[in-house]
Write an enzyme that holds these catalytic residues in place. Sequence first.
Site, PDB file in Angstrom:
ATOM      1  N   TYR A  89     -13.599  24.790  -7.664  1.00 35.43           N
ATOM      2  CA  TYR A  89     -13.341  25.289  -6.834  1.00 35.43           C
ATOM      3  C   TYR A  89     -12.445  24.245  -5.788  1.00 35.43           C
ATOM      4  O   TYR A  89     -13.310  23.735  -5.043  1.00 35.43           O
ATOM      5  CB  TYR A  89     -14.020  26.267  -6.039  1.00 35.43           C
ATOM      6  CG  TYR A  89     -14.669  27.263  -6.889  1.00 35.43           C
ATOM      7  CD1 TYR A  89     -14.073  27.770  -7.820  1.00 35.43           C
ATOM      8  CD2 TYR A  89     -15.979  27.626  -6.740  1.00 35.43           C
ATOM      9  CE1 TYR A  89     -14.497  28.684  -8.964  1.00 35.43           C
ATOM     10  CE2 TYR A  89     -16.497  28.594  -7.453  1.00 35.43           C
ATOM     11  CZ  TYR A  89     -15.860  28.937  -8.664  1.00 35.43           C
ATOM     12  OH  TYR A  89     -16.509  29.791  -9.404  1.00 35.43           O
ATOM     13  N   HIS A 156     -19.636  26.046 -16.955  1.00 35.80           N
ATOM     14  CA  HIS A 156     -18.423  26.908 -16.237  1.00 35.80           C
ATOM     15  C   HIS A 156     -17.196  27.346 -17.170  1.00 35.80           C
ATOM     16  O   HIS A 156     -16.785  26.612 -17.999  1.00 35.80           O
ATOM     17  CB  HIS A 156     -17.675  26.017 -15.314  1.00 35.80           C
ATOM     18  CG  HIS A 156     -16.883  26.756 -14.190  1.00 35.80           C
ATOM     19  ND1 HIS A 156     -16.351  26.300 -13.206  1.00 35.80           N
ATOM     20  CD2 HIS A 156     -16.710  28.175 -14.025  1.00 35.80           C
ATOM     21  CE1 HIS A 156     -15.699  27.331 -12.491  1.00 35.80           C
ATOM     22  NE2 HIS A 156     -15.808  28.292 -12.921  1.00 35.80           N
TER      23      HIS A 156
HETATM   24  P1  NAD Z   1     -14.304  38.803  -4.843  1.00 36.68           P
HETATM   25  O1  NAD Z   1     -14.341  39.842  -5.650  1.00 36.68           O
HETATM   26  O2  NAD Z   1     -15.532  38.149  -4.079  1.00 36.68           O
HETATM   27  O3  NAD Z   1     -12.906  38.518  -4.085  1.00 36.68           O
HETATM   28  C1  NAD Z   1     -12.457  37.634  -3.079  1.00 36.68           C
HETATM   29  C2  NAD Z   1     -11.510  38.169  -2.290  1.00 36.68           C
HETATM   30  O4  NAD Z   1     -12.084  39.264  -1.383  1.00 36.68           O
HETATM   31  C3  NAD Z   1     -10.981  37.131  -1.009  1.00 36.68           C
HETATM   32  O5  NAD Z   1      -9.672  37.280  -0.895  1.00 36.68           O
HETATM   33  C4  NAD Z   1     -11.687  37.653   0.129  1.00 36.68           C
HETATM   34  O6  NAD Z   1     -11.029  37.078   1.263  1.00 36.68           O
HETATM   35  C5  NAD Z   1     -11.622  39.277  -0.006  1.00 36.68           C
HETATM   36  N1  NAD Z   1     -12.893  39.788   0.636  1.00 36.68           N
HETATM   37  C6  NAD Z   1     -14.066  39.519   0.828  1.00 36.68           C
HETATM   38  N2  NAD Z   1     -14.996  40.547   1.606  1.00 36.68           N
HETATM   39  C7  NAD Z   1     -13.846  41.126   2.164  1.00 36.68           C
HETATM   40  C8  NAD Z   1     -13.930  42.056   3.366  1.00 36.68           C
HETATM   41  N3  NAD Z   1     -14.855  42.538   3.613  1.00 36.68           N
HETATM   42  N4  NAD Z   1     -12.722  42.675   3.472  1.00 36.68           N
HETATM   43  C9  NAD Z   1     -11.427  42.476   2.706  1.00 36.68           C
HETATM   44  N5  NAD Z   1     -11.341  41.459   1.982  1.00 36.68           N
HETATM   45  C10 NAD Z   1     -12.571  40.896   1.579  1.00 36.68           C
HETATM   46  O7  NAD Z   1     -13.879  37.444  -5.902  1.00 36.68           O
HETATM   47  P2  NAD Z   1     -14.247  35.957  -6.287  1.00 36.68           P
HETATM   48  O8  NAD Z   1     -14.027  35.259  -5.335  1.00 36.68           O
HETATM   49  O9  NAD Z   1     -13.397  35.592  -7.591  1.00 36.68           O
HETATM   50  O10 NAD Z   1     -15.549  35.980  -6.641  1.00 36.68           O
HETATM   51  C11 NAD Z   1     -16.840  35.605  -5.937  1.00 36.68           C
HETATM   52  C12 NAD Z   1     -17.393  34.619  -6.333  1.00 36.68           C
HETATM   53  O11 NAD Z   1     -17.968  34.654  -7.564  1.00 36.68           O
HETATM   54  C13 NAD Z   1     -16.829  33.112  -6.281  1.00 36.68           C
HETATM   55  O12 NAD Z   1     -16.675  32.436  -4.888  1.00 36.68           O
HETATM   56  C14 NAD Z   1     -17.593  32.362  -7.106  1.00 36.68           C
HETATM   57  O13 NAD Z   1     -18.642  31.894  -6.666  1.00 36.68           O
HETATM   58  C15 NAD Z   1     -18.081  33.460  -8.139  1.00 36.68           C
HETATM   59  N6  NAD Z   1     -17.352  33.483  -9.441  1.00 36.68           N
HETATM   60  C16 NAD Z   1     -17.669  32.590 -10.563  1.00 36.68           C
HETATM   61  C17 NAD Z   1     -16.951  32.662 -11.620  1.00 36.68           C
HETATM   62  C18 NAD Z   1     -17.039  31.793 -12.791  1.00 36.68           C
HETATM   63  O14 NAD Z   1     -18.336  31.050 -12.661  1.00 36.68           O
HETATM   64  N7  NAD Z   1     -16.470  31.528 -13.823  1.00 36.68           N
HETATM   65  C19 NAD Z   1     -15.737  33.347 -11.811  1.00 36.68           C
HETATM   66  C20 NAD Z   1     -15.285  34.224 -10.648  1.00 36.68           C
HETATM   67  C21 NAD Z   1     -16.042  34.374  -9.596  1.00 36.68           C
END
Ligand code: NAD
Length: 343
Positions: A89, A156
Amino acid sequence: MQICRFLPSKRSNDTDKLGKLDFKAYIILLFRIMEYREIGKTGMVVSSLSFGASSLGGVFHELKEKEGILTVHAAIDSGINFIDVSPYYGFTKAEALLGKALKEIRRDKYFLSTKVGRFGVSGIKNWDYSAARAVKSVEESMQRLNIDFIDLINVHDMEFSDLNQVINETLPALIRLKEQGKVGHVGITGLPLVNFKYVIDRVPEGTVESVLSFCHYCLNDDALADNLDYFEQHGVGVINASPLSMGLLTRRGAPDWHPASKAIMSYSRKAVQYCEKKKYPIEQLAIKYSVSNPKIATTLVSTTSPLNIRENIRWVEALQNEPLLADVLEILKPIHRQTWDNS
Ligand code: NAD
């Protein structure tokens, strides 16, 4: 907020009717507090909503460092106790900033999850699932994070690997790190659900303690549900990520790099607009939906706004808007369970 930590860990399978609720579920409903669930058999009892630190790497938009640190502190202060990150990230930026934030937080306040196998440098992505790189990566992550123990280490995005290398080389290397006491538990992550079963079926029971799946338990795609019994039977804990479908289910909309098809984008936009008309944040509907399945230990959401993380927690603690949920699921039906290739 913390009362739940002291409640019996057995939970209800039926939160629909008050009469069927067990003691813990009753208290959660009565006081509107965060629920805590164990990740498989790891002993890690974590908040049903948890913090994904990818945003700290600037993957969605530019961020102010101070805001990022305050968001991590707000998450922990508000009852979140599980944080996930990766060296990938922001090409190490997220781990480095998270490390700064963690300096000011007592180590027993959170469980930390990070990953090996997916990296990037100078704007170029790269992958290396070798044992040697995994060991080096764990050392580098601990330095950046200012910690000397990683609670959960994950392979990952296995879709970029040769799965047999994961089985024969990466996972054994992580197990050795566990035996040395450097990491607590071992997990695997990725987008195609089929890979989880392929790997779990081919390694000794207990090797894989958790899976981290993303974009498969949100309003537009709940395919993860079909696999939950299998994971439970194998004692594998389930971590769900991306309740907002990596930004698809937000008023701001998906980032430019989002890999969804035009149809998925368009139906998601319709769902967002419908909620806007009803004056109800789609993010609230989506987050509550994702945390509501008791077979999923936790759902990772990412943000760099302290306000957003507090709001997200408040939404988890509120009741679901069932009529609106039914309408939105109907709007999203044409693209239900449609997915994309990881990029
Ligand atoms: P997410 O669904 O959490 O979306 C994030 C987006 O939503 C960002 O743009 C953020 O600003 C917005 N957001 C969050 N809260 C909000 C609110 N209250 N109002 C408006 N917008 C809001 O997607 P993500 O970031 O892909 O997933 C979360 C976490 O999951 C990642 O940080 C990571 O740690 C994990 N993840 C892991 C993998 C992997 O291991 N392969 C893949 C995807 C995600």
